[in-house]
Design a protein around this motif. Structure first.
Motif, PDB file in Angstrom:
ATOM      1  N   ASP A  44      17.414  94.433  95.777  1.00 22.84           N
ATOM      2  CA  ASP A  44      16.302  94.483  94.824  1.00 22.84           C
ATOM      3  C   ASP A  44      15.596  93.138  94.888  1.00 22.84           C
ATOM      4  O   ASP A  44      16.224  92.091  94.700  1.00 22.84           O
ATOM      5  CB  ASP A  44      16.796  94.726  93.397  1.00 22.84           C
ATOM      6  CG  ASP A  44      16.998  96.194  93.089  1.00 22.84           C
ATOM      7  OD1 ASP A  44      16.510  97.030  93.864  1.00 22.84           O
ATOM      8  OD2 ASP A  44      17.652  96.499  92.073  1.00 22.84           O
ATOM      9  N   LEU A  46      13.006  90.816  93.085  1.00 20.93           N
ATOM     10  CA  LEU A  46      12.324  90.620  91.805  1.00 20.93           C
ATOM     11  C   LEU A  46      11.037  89.860  92.069  1.00 20.93           C
ATOM     12  O   LEU A  46      11.046  88.765  92.630  1.00 20.93           O
ATOM     13  CB  LEU A  46      13.219  89.849  90.830  1.00 20.93           C
ATOM     14  CG  LEU A  46      12.721  89.764  89.399  1.00 20.93           C
ATOM     15  CD1 LEU A  46      12.598  91.155  88.766  1.00 20.93           C
ATOM     16  CD2 LEU A  46      13.652  88.895  88.561  1.00 20.93           C
ATOM     17  N   SER A  60      10.883  95.035  90.063  1.00 18.55           N
ATOM     18  CA  SER A  60      11.760  94.952  91.229  1.00 18.55           C
ATOM     19  C   SER A  60      11.323  95.959  92.275  1.00 18.55           C
ATOM     20  O   SER A  60      10.762  97.002  91.969  1.00 18.55           O
ATOM     21  CB  SER A  60      13.219  95.186  90.835  1.00 18.55           C
ATOM     22  OG  SER A  60      13.401  96.503  90.410  1.00 18.55           O
ATOM     23  N   ASN A  91      14.037  92.665  84.466  1.00 16.94           N
ATOM     24  CA  ASN A  91      13.085  93.515  85.157  1.00 16.94           C
ATOM     25  C   ASN A  91      12.217  94.266  84.148  1.00 16.94           C
ATOM     26  O   ASN A  91      12.692  94.651  83.081  1.00 16.94           O
ATOM     27  CB  ASN A  91      13.856  94.505  86.045  1.00 16.94           C
ATOM     28  CG  ASN A  91      12.968  95.191  87.040  1.00 16.94           C
ATOM     29  OD1 ASN A  91      11.873  94.741  87.338  1.00 16.94           O
ATOM     30  ND2 ASN A  91      13.442  96.299  87.563  1.00 16.94           N
TER      31      ASN A  91
END
Length: 196
Positions: A44, A46, A60, A91
């Motif tokens: 993921d 960010l 993300s 997130n």
């Protein structure tokens, strides 16, 4: 470090988080990867997404492979402080809220080093931007207190400018749509806007 939002300095620190957020945007955080979380089947990334008018959110993006591009970091925050803070960023949250909740507590030395005059200036600018001038700040015993056009804390003794609202003894000025930490207390100011 716990930032005490009931103190004038704590309020200024909360306002400082908005200044730091603007600096991050000005340095180019938008559309950059700031943290990578590894999963069993990928990563993921960010990133910060621009929503216009200094409003930015964290989003993300899932990917199977890394591009090898370095993580973005600001020039004015120590890498170890930045790394620790962004690892806790939430997130789908606003960048400013994440700065206030996770970055500011890691920046206690930086915040303590900000001179009082600069904190006063940031607080003044914030209050004026949010309409504190010519708004009732506090009402008590038939008297209304407000900042006039010259930014002087003034008394409308007969409540001629602002009707007295009965038993209300707390401030009436509030920054709408902001966290409670940015609301002002009903006490008289110690710094910044002038008392007269």
């Amino acid at each position: 470090m716990v930032i005490d939002k009931t103190t004038g300095r704590g309020c200024a620190w909360s306002i400082a988080s908005k200044t730091i957020t603007k600096k991050l945007i000005a340095e180019g955080i938008v559309d950059k990867t700031i943290f990578i979380k590894a999963w069993k089947n990928g990563y993921d990334l960010l990133r910060v997404t621009d929503c216009g008018e200094n409003c930015a959110y964290l989003m993300s993006q899932r990917t199977k492979e890394l591009t090898g591009q370095p993580l973005w970091a600001p020039s004015f925050i120590a890498p170890e402080i930045w790394g620790k803070a962004v690892s806790r960023f939430q997130n789908y949250g606003k960048l400013g809220r994440n700065v206030e909740m996770y970055l500011l507590p890691e920046m206690s030395e930086y915040l303590r080093s900000i001179p009082d005059i600069e904190l006063i200036s940031m607080t003044r600018e914030f209050l004026i931007k949010h309409g504190v001038v010519n708004k009732p700040i506090r009402q008590h015993a038939g008297k209304t207190y407000y900042f006039n056009e010259s930014e002087v804390y003034s008394l409308d003794e007969q409540s001629q400018m602002f009707p007295y609202e009965g038993r209300m003894k707390f401030n009436t000025f509030q920054v709408r749509g902001k966290p409670a930490s940015t609301e002002m207390s009903g006490s008289k100011p110690r710094h910044g806007l002038k008392s007269g």
